[in-house]
Design an enzyme around this catalytic site. Structure first.
Site, PDB file in Angstrom:
ATOM      1  N   HIS A 112      83.236  42.023  39.537  1.00  0.00           N
ATOM      2  CA  HIS A 112      83.592  43.198  40.363  1.00  0.00           C
ATOM      3  C   HIS A 112      83.107  42.929  41.786  1.00  0.00           C
ATOM      4  O   HIS A 112      81.919  43.062  42.085  1.00  0.00           O
ATOM      5  CB  HIS A 112      82.923  44.468  39.810  1.00  0.00           C
ATOM      6  CG  HIS A 112      83.272  45.703  40.583  1.00  0.00           C
ATOM      7  ND1 HIS A 112      83.650  46.876  39.964  1.00  0.00           N
ATOM      8  CD2 HIS A 112      83.317  45.967  41.903  1.00  0.00           C
ATOM      9  CE1 HIS A 112      83.892  47.798  40.877  1.00  0.00           C
ATOM     10  NE2 HIS A 112      83.699  47.271  42.073  1.00  0.00           N
ATOM     11  N   HIS A 145      84.143  43.333  46.150  1.00  0.00           N
ATOM     12  CA  HIS A 145      84.985  43.744  47.282  1.00  0.00           C
ATOM     13  C   HIS A 145      84.842  42.686  48.367  1.00  0.00           C
ATOM     14  O   HIS A 145      83.754  42.515  48.929  1.00  0.00           O
ATOM     15  CB  HIS A 145      84.526  45.089  47.847  1.00  0.00           C
ATOM     16  CG  HIS A 145      84.599  46.212  46.868  1.00  0.00           C
ATOM     17  ND1 HIS A 145      85.697  47.055  46.793  1.00  0.00           N
ATOM     18  CD2 HIS A 145      83.737  46.620  45.912  1.00  0.00           C
ATOM     19  CE1 HIS A 145      85.482  47.941  45.828  1.00  0.00           C
ATOM     20  NE2 HIS A 145      84.308  47.705  45.271  1.00  0.00           N
ATOM     21  N   LYS A 163      93.145  48.238  38.236  1.00  0.00           N
ATOM     22  CA  LYS A 163      92.004  49.065  38.606  1.00  0.00           C
ATOM     23  C   LYS A 163      92.403  50.527  38.691  1.00  0.00           C
ATOM     24  O   LYS A 163      93.350  50.877  39.399  1.00  0.00           O
ATOM     25  CB  LYS A 163      91.476  48.595  39.964  1.00  0.00           C
ATOM     26  CG  LYS A 163      90.383  49.452  40.534  1.00  0.00           C
ATOM     27  CD  LYS A 163      89.065  49.247  39.810  1.00  0.00           C
ATOM     28  CE  LYS A 163      88.053  50.289  40.256  1.00  0.00           C
ATOM     29  NZ  LYS A 163      86.774  49.710  40.636  1.00  0.00           N
ATOM     30  N   HIS A 172      80.417  49.246  36.998  1.00  0.00           N
ATOM     31  CA  HIS A 172      79.180  49.715  37.634  1.00  0.00           C
ATOM     32  C   HIS A 172      78.587  50.938  36.931  1.00  0.00           C
ATOM     33  O   HIS A 172      78.463  51.999  37.519  1.00  0.00           O
ATOM     34  CB  HIS A 172      79.370  49.975  39.133  1.00  0.00           C
ATOM     35  CG  HIS A 172      80.663  50.644  39.536  1.00  0.00           C
ATOM     36  ND1 HIS A 172      81.097  51.833  38.992  1.00  0.00           N
ATOM     37  CD2 HIS A 172      81.605  50.281  40.426  1.00  0.00           C
ATOM     38  CE1 HIS A 172      82.248  52.163  39.549  1.00  0.00           C
ATOM     39  NE2 HIS A 172      82.583  51.242  40.411  1.00  0.00           N
ATOM     40  N   ASP A 175      79.588  44.638  42.422  1.00  0.00           N
ATOM     41  CA  ASP A 175      80.122  45.703  43.274  1.00  0.00           C
ATOM     42  C   ASP A 175      79.637  45.535  44.707  1.00  0.00           C
ATOM     43  O   ASP A 175      79.388  46.520  45.396  1.00  0.00           O
ATOM     44  CB  ASP A 175      79.777  47.094  42.735  1.00  0.00           C
ATOM     45  CG  ASP A 175      80.670  48.170  43.358  1.00  0.00           C
ATOM     46  OD1 ASP A 175      81.677  47.824  44.006  1.00  0.00           O
ATOM     47  OD2 ASP A 175      80.349  49.359  43.210  1.00  0.00           O
ATOM     48  N   HIS A 209      80.214  47.150  54.369  1.00  0.00           N
ATOM     49  CA  HIS A 209      80.646  48.022  55.472  1.00  0.00           C
ATOM     50  C   HIS A 209      79.787  47.624  56.660  1.00  0.00           C
ATOM     51  O   HIS A 209      78.589  47.330  56.478  1.00  0.00           O
ATOM     52  CB  HIS A 209      80.380  49.499  55.145  1.00  0.00           C
ATOM     53  CG  HIS A 209      81.186  50.032  54.009  1.00  0.00           C
ATOM     54  ND1 HIS A 209      82.447  50.571  54.165  1.00  0.00           N
ATOM     55  CD2 HIS A 209      80.918  50.101  52.688  1.00  0.00           C
ATOM     56  CE1 HIS A 209      82.916  50.951  52.990  1.00  0.00           C
ATOM     57  NE2 HIS A 209      82.013  50.676  52.062  1.00  0.00           N
TER      58      HIS A 209
END
Ligand code: DOR
Ligand code: ZN
Length: 352
Positions: free
Chosen positions: A21, A23, A107, A182, A255, A259
């Protein structure tokens, strides 16, 4: 006579792990982050919550190419692509993408549950035909397990999701393999355990490292904020027990969700913890604290591939027992922005 001191190993060698998992984002963020995941992991299940989301086979294939190009040539990393489910998800597109070796899974983001989920699913009825196609194709469903009803307390949203959404869903789609992603609660652990062979659960390094008190220790701490939000200590302990149990149902999913610092350190900060540069070091620390270093390889490198029906990696990694040596920030190219790297409050005694 005093018992002999238990000797901690000075190195730890395991098969190369995978991140089930992750990003990686796109553009300059992808350029900044890809190397950190590829240094640690051989494969990654790539989250599709880009803007706009990855819903088509061609978009996923193009994104996979951008990821491959963003990984330095000396590193080997295989992006495993996922389809972002929207209401009315096209069964033919799902089946074709799996057939063509592009989609590995789909997802499910409940609409408005988290970052870039505005196009997510508003009801399970709206994706029933897509899920049937996935059952036939043997394509797992990856679930962000939180209800979005603002009336439900944020700390209860995972547990309520299990009762209200996931329990009926698994009854309705008997052939569907599901990953509860998660996991943050004891209820999540128990739900996974109650469905061997059908359900897996991923656990992040940060949810193993701190409880909800940490978010407010000495002031509000935006770099500890993610969704699902960290829960009480009893839940963290349940997660640590599950991860280190050796059960094949639990596996590694960081996860990692970058940002830039300015978008977290503000009046309405984004959810997401960027842990890619420190993930294996933190997991190793947790397993050592639980006297379960012998279970780390199963969690990090064996259980995930087995769930997905993929071979485990042949290459190995070696961690060294010495204080964590990792950057505090990662710069994003093309501007003066950076991403703050996760660091637990307690010492981490592992490095590469
Ligand atoms: O904290 C989170 N950040 N949770 C998610 O589910 C999404 C992720 C992101 O994409 O930033
Ligand atoms: Zn995520």
């Amino acid at each position: 006579m005093a018992p002999p001191l238990t000797q901690q190993p000075t190195t730890l060698s395991i098969r190369r792990p995978d991140d089930w998992h992750v990003h990686l984002r796109d553009g300059p963020m992808l350029a900044a982050c890809a190397v950190h995941t590829a240094r640690q992991f051989a494969r990654g299940i790539i989250m599709p919550n880009l803007v706009p989301p990855v819903t088509k086979v061609a978009e996923a294939a193009a994104y996979r190419e951008r990821i491959r190009r963003a990984v330095p040539a000396e590193l080997e990393f295989e992006p495993l692509m996922t389809c972002y489910l929207t209401d009315g998800a096209d069964p033919a597109e799902l089946a074709r993408g799996k057939e063509e070796g592009v989609w590995v899974a789909s997802k499910l983001y409940p609409a408005h549950a988290t970052t870039n989920s505005a196009h997510g699913v508003t009801s399970m009825d709206a994706i029933a035909r897509g899920l049937e196609a996935m059952e036939k194709a043997g394509m797992p469903l990856l679930v962000h397990g939180e209800v979005t009803d603002p009336e439900v307390d944020i700390f209860d949203r995972e547990a309520v999701f299990l009762d209200k959404v996931l329990a009926p869903l698994i009854k309705r789609h008997q052939g569907l393999k599901i990953v509860l992603e998660h996991i943050t609660t004891r209820e999540g652990v128990q739900f996974v355990e109650a469905h061997p062979g059908r359900l897996g659960g991923t656990i992040t390094p940060h949810h193993l490292s701190y409880n909800r008190n940490a978010l407010f220790k000495g002031g509000i701490r935006p770099h500890f904020y993610c969704l699902p939000i960290a829960k009480r200590e009893e839940h963290r302990l349940a997660l640590r027990k599950a991860a280190t149990s050796g059960s094949p149902q639990f596996f590694l999913g960081t996860d990692t969700a970058p940002h830039t610092a300015d978008t977290k350190e503000c009046a309405c900060g984004c959810a997401g913890v960027f842990n890619a540069p420190v993930a294996m070091q933190v997991y190793a620390q947790v397993f050592m604290e639980e006297s379960a270093l012998d279970k780390l390889e199963a969690f990090a490198s064996l259980n995930g591939p087995r769930f997905y029906g993929l071979p485990a990696n042949e290459a190995r990694i070696t961690l060294q027992a010495r204080p964590l040596d990792a950057p505090e920030r990662v710069e994003v190219p093309g501007g003066n922005k950076s991403i703050v790297v996760f660091r637990p409050d307690t010492p981490v005694g592992w490095s590469f």
